[in-house]
Structure formats: structure tokens, C-alpha cells
Design a protein around this motif. Sequence first.
Motif, PDB file in Angstrom:
ATOM      1  N   ASP A 185       0.843  -1.205   0.000  1.00 28.42           N
ATOM      2  CA  ASP A 185       0.000   0.000   0.000  1.00 28.42           C
ATOM      3  C   ASP A 185       0.874   1.249   0.000  1.00 28.42           C
ATOM      4  O   ASP A 185       0.623   2.199  -0.751  1.00 28.42           O
ATOM      5  CB  ASP A 185      -0.918   0.027   1.237  1.00 28.42           C
ATOM      6  N   LEU A 186       1.885   1.261   0.842  1.00 27.91           N
ATOM      7  CA  LEU A 186       2.763   2.419   0.956  1.00 27.91           C
ATOM      8  C   LEU A 186       3.675   2.537  -0.265  1.00 27.91           C
ATOM      9  O   LEU A 186       3.875   3.633  -0.799  1.00 27.91           O
ATOM     10  CB  LEU A 186       3.598   2.311   2.229  1.00 27.91           C
ATOM     11  N   ILE A 187       4.194   1.421  -0.741  1.00 29.03           N
ATOM     12  CA  ILE A 187       5.073   1.436  -1.919  1.00 29.03           C
ATOM     13  C   ILE A 187       4.307   1.916  -3.147  1.00 29.03           C
ATOM     14  O   ILE A 187       4.793   2.750  -3.924  1.00 29.03           O
ATOM     15  CB  ILE A 187       5.675   0.040  -2.144  1.00 29.03           C
ATOM     16  N   ASN A 188       3.095   1.413  -3.327  1.00 29.04           N
ATOM     17  CA  ASN A 188       2.273   1.832  -4.475  1.00 29.04           C
ATOM     18  C   ASN A 188       1.936   3.309  -4.400  1.00 29.04           C
ATOM     19  O   ASN A 188       1.865   4.004  -5.422  1.00 29.04           O
ATOM     20  CB  ASN A 188       0.995   1.006  -4.544  1.00 29.04           C
ATOM     21  N   LEU A 189       1.718   3.797  -3.177  1.00 26.31           N
ATOM     22  CA  LEU A 189       1.399   5.206  -2.996  1.00 26.31           C
ATOM     23  C   LEU A 189       2.574   6.090  -3.408  1.00 26.31           C
ATOM     24  O   LEU A 189       2.401   7.086  -4.126  1.00 26.31           O
ATOM     25  CB  LEU A 189       1.018   5.468  -1.533  1.00 26.31           C
ATOM     26  N   VAL A 190       3.775   5.732  -2.989  1.00 24.65           N
ATOM     27  CA  VAL A 190       4.963   6.506  -3.358  1.00 24.65           C
ATOM     28  C   VAL A 190       5.171   6.466  -4.876  1.00 24.65           C
ATOM     29  O   VAL A 190       5.509   7.483  -5.497  1.00 24.65           O
ATOM     30  CB  VAL A 190       6.207   5.986  -2.619  1.00 24.65           C
ATOM     31  N   ASN A 191       4.953   5.318  -5.487  1.00 22.72           N
ATOM     32  CA  ASN A 191       5.087   5.212  -6.948  1.00 22.72           C
ATOM     33  C   ASN A 191       4.081   6.106  -7.661  1.00 22.72           C
ATOM     34  O   ASN A 191       4.390   6.698  -8.710  1.00 22.72           O
ATOM     35  CB  ASN A 191       4.913   3.761  -7.392  1.00 22.72           C
ATOM     36  N   GLU A 192       2.892   6.215  -7.103  1.00 20.40           N
ATOM     37  CA  GLU A 192       1.882   7.114  -7.683  1.00 20.40           C
ATOM     38  C   GLU A 192       2.319   8.565  -7.542  1.00 20.40           C
ATOM     39  O   GLU A 192       2.146   9.372  -8.461  1.00 20.40           O
ATOM     40  CB  GLU A 192       0.531   6.882  -7.002  1.00 20.40           C
ATOM     41  N   TRP A 193       2.911   8.916  -6.404  1.00 19.91           N
ATOM     42  CA  TRP A 193       3.406  10.286  -6.212  1.00 19.91           C
ATOM     43  C   TRP A 193       4.494  10.625  -7.220  1.00 19.91           C
ATOM     44  O   TRP A 193       4.577  11.758  -7.693  1.00 19.91           O
ATOM     45  CB  TRP A 193       3.945  10.445  -4.794  1.00 19.91           C
ATOM     46  N   LYS A 194       5.340   9.658  -7.540  1.00 15.94           N
ATOM     47  CA  LYS A 194       6.436   9.912  -8.477  1.00 15.94           C
ATOM     48  C   LYS A 194       5.931  10.263  -9.881  1.00 15.94           C
ATOM     49  O   LYS A 194       6.625  10.929 -10.642  1.00 15.94           O
ATOM     50  CB  LYS A 194       7.353   8.689  -8.551  1.00 15.94           C
ATOM     51  N   LYS A 195       4.741   9.809 -10.210  1.00 14.75           N
ATOM     52  CA  LYS A 195       4.173  10.065 -11.536  1.00 14.75           C
ATOM     53  C   LYS A 195       3.530  11.443 -11.646  1.00 14.75           C
ATOM     54  O   LYS A 195       3.185  11.885 -12.735  1.00 14.75           O
ATOM     55  CB  LYS A 195       3.138   8.988 -11.879  1.00 14.75           C
ATOM     56  N   ARG A 196       3.364  12.101 -10.508  1.00 13.43           N
ATOM     57  CA  ARG A 196       2.709  13.420 -10.506  1.00 13.43           C
ATOM     58  C   ARG A 196       3.727  14.513 -10.194  1.00 13.43           C
ATOM     59  O   ARG A 196       4.776  14.256  -9.609  1.00 13.43           O
ATOM     60  CB  ARG A 196       1.601  13.473  -9.447  1.00 13.43           C
ATOM     61  N   GLU A 197       3.393  15.728 -10.575  1.00 11.76           N
ATOM     62  CA  GLU A 197       4.231  16.870 -10.221  1.00 11.76           C
ATOM     63  C   GLU A 197       3.684  17.473  -8.931  1.00 11.76           C
ATOM     64  O   GLU A 197       2.776  18.285  -8.939  1.00 11.76           O
ATOM     65  CB  GLU A 197       4.226  17.917 -11.345  1.00 11.76           C
ATOM     66  N   ILE A 198       4.235  17.043  -7.824  1.00 13.24           N
ATOM     67  CA  ILE A 198       3.818  17.539  -6.513  1.00 13.24           C
ATOM     68  C   ILE A 198       4.779  18.636  -6.103  1.00 13.24           C
ATOM     69  O   ILE A 198       5.993  18.440  -6.084  1.00 13.24           O
ATOM     70  CB  ILE A 198       3.804  16.401  -5.483  1.00 13.24           C
ATOM     71  N   ARG A 199       4.240  19.786  -5.767  1.00 17.81           N
ATOM     72  CA  ARG A 199       5.100  20.953  -5.585  1.00 17.81           C
ATOM     73  C   ARG A 199       5.881  20.888  -4.280  1.00 17.81           C
ATOM     74  O   ARG A 199       5.454  20.269  -3.295  1.00 17.81           O
ATOM     75  CB  ARG A 199       4.282  22.246  -5.646  1.00 17.81           C
ATOM     76  N   ILE A 200       7.031  21.568  -4.266  1.00 18.42           N
ATOM     77  CA  ILE A 200       7.864  21.665  -3.064  1.00 18.42           C
ATOM     78  C   ILE A 200       7.066  22.354  -1.948  1.00 18.42           C
ATOM     79  O   ILE A 200       6.379  23.346  -2.176  1.00 18.42           O
ATOM     80  CB  ILE A 200       9.153  22.455  -3.369  1.00 18.42           C
ATOM     81  N   GLY A 201       7.150  21.807  -0.761  1.00 15.52           N
ATOM     82  CA  GLY A 201       6.407  22.341   0.376  1.00 15.52           C
ATOM     83  C   GLY A 201       5.166  21.540   0.710  1.00 15.52           C
ATOM     84  O   GLY A 201       4.600  21.701   1.793  1.00 15.52           O
TER      85      GLY A 201
END
Length: 284
Positions: A185-201
Amino acid sequence: MKINNTPPPYRHYLQLTISTGKLVKIESVVYDKQFKFAREYIEKMVFGNKTIQVEHLQIGGDTYLHDLDNRIGITFGPPRQEPLFAYTPQADNVKPLLSIRSLEVGVLKVTGILTNVLASLRPILSQTPLKELKAVCHQKTFPEDPIVNATGYLQIAKNSPINVLSNRPNDRIHFGFAFKQTDDDLINLVNEWKKREIRIGTYYSMGEPESSVTQIFTVFKTIPGAKLGENEESILTRYPECIIIPMGNDTELNVYCSKPNEKQNEYIVKMKWQPIGYAKVIEW
């Protein structure tokens, strides 16, 4: 006479008195209609067509509806007649909370079913985003709603699955307690975050008992590319290590832990997006 269903030998009236200095205006109406008509009339008299600003608005009782109790069928009391306060989603039957034109809210706390409240507020809520929203999950889900997505600070109270963080646009989210069913669950979540442009902060956090902190850090360490380090926030805490995970686009995810405050026994696990190199890499 009420017991005998006998009409009284007089009329009931509702009286509205408005005082402005020495000027007193009195209105009376025969009480032969449902009370909601009088309520709506008074609301329009008081609020008119203005935008009403409320800094703190709580909808529901002082105790959160516990999602676990809800899922295993624990009853909380007799059925609620008002769909807004029902124990199950009733969004199709919910009516606007007040008969006003526009409502601007700073902090919204919902202790019941959030979808019901959103249905009630949507017709009258102003375009100004909520500063803060506090609510609970229902059946392991949390609404992906424009009102929720635009909120500055989203607090998910009680227990919530960590995958609720998937595809969330909010810059600041806090869980009262987050759980995962498997390490994936946690690994898949981080992989999903890597595919998006999440801003600094962008900053997510979870309240966890001390026994869970080591388990969470262990999973983060197994993510490909993860490195051990320390940053300015973690170095002076009981858990000085900071897990550094490259996220692409010159950003990195810093995962670290802060001490509990004096009022709480929980530790706060923080996940924050920083520019590459913000945390210092140390040897494993």
C-alpha cells in the motif's frame, strides 16, 4: 387538550421583535404552518442577500462518527429524520443548511457523514476555499470533491487507510491515525506520487503510536532509491534519521518523525516534498 386532541380556545402566534435603539418593530403570524417556514423567514430577515462569514462551523455532535463502528453495524441511536445528520450517506435527500445566498467558512468540522454536509453546503458555499476541513472517512473512503480538494489544510480524523492520500491535490494533509493493510500500500502510494508533479512544500503527516514508527520507516527504507539522511527538522529529535526518496523534477520526499507534544502520546510521521539536496545523506 393536547392529549385529547382538542383545539385550544385561542390562537398561537409566532412573534418577531426587532429593536434598533428606541425603534421597535414587531411582526406576528398565526402559528398554523410548519416551523421551518418561520425559520426560513427569520433567516432571510437576519442574513438577507449578504455573504455570511463564519470562521468556525461545526456540523454534527462533539463526537466523531467512528468509521469502524459504522462498518460493523453498531447503531448509534434512532434513525435521524434530517438527512444532513443521518448515519449513512443521504446526499440525494439533503437540503441546503440555511436559506441564505452565500456562506464563507474558514474552518469546517464535520463529525458525521461528510458527503451529506457537502451536499447541504454546496448550493450556498462561497467560492473562497476552506482554510481547514476536519472530517472522518466513511467505509474506508474520503470524498474526492471540489470543496475538499480546494481546502488549504485537510485533517482526516480517527482511523483512515493510507491509500486515501492517492491523487490528493491538497498541499497539507494530516491523518489522526493512518493504517496500511500491506506494505505494498505504501510502496504503491509513493510510486503514484512519483508520476505526478507535486510541488515543493507539500506536507503530509500521520499521528502514530511509537510502536508503529519503526515499522513505517522500515517500509520506506525498502523503496528503490531511498537513502538515509537527516534534515534540519529531524536532527534534534528522538528519531534523527530522515528517509530521502528521489521524486523527480528536482524534488525529494523527506520522511521523518517529530516528538509528541505534551498533550498527546502519539508521534508525528512527516512526509514533506523538498528541493533535491535539502536533506543531508549519511551512511546506512
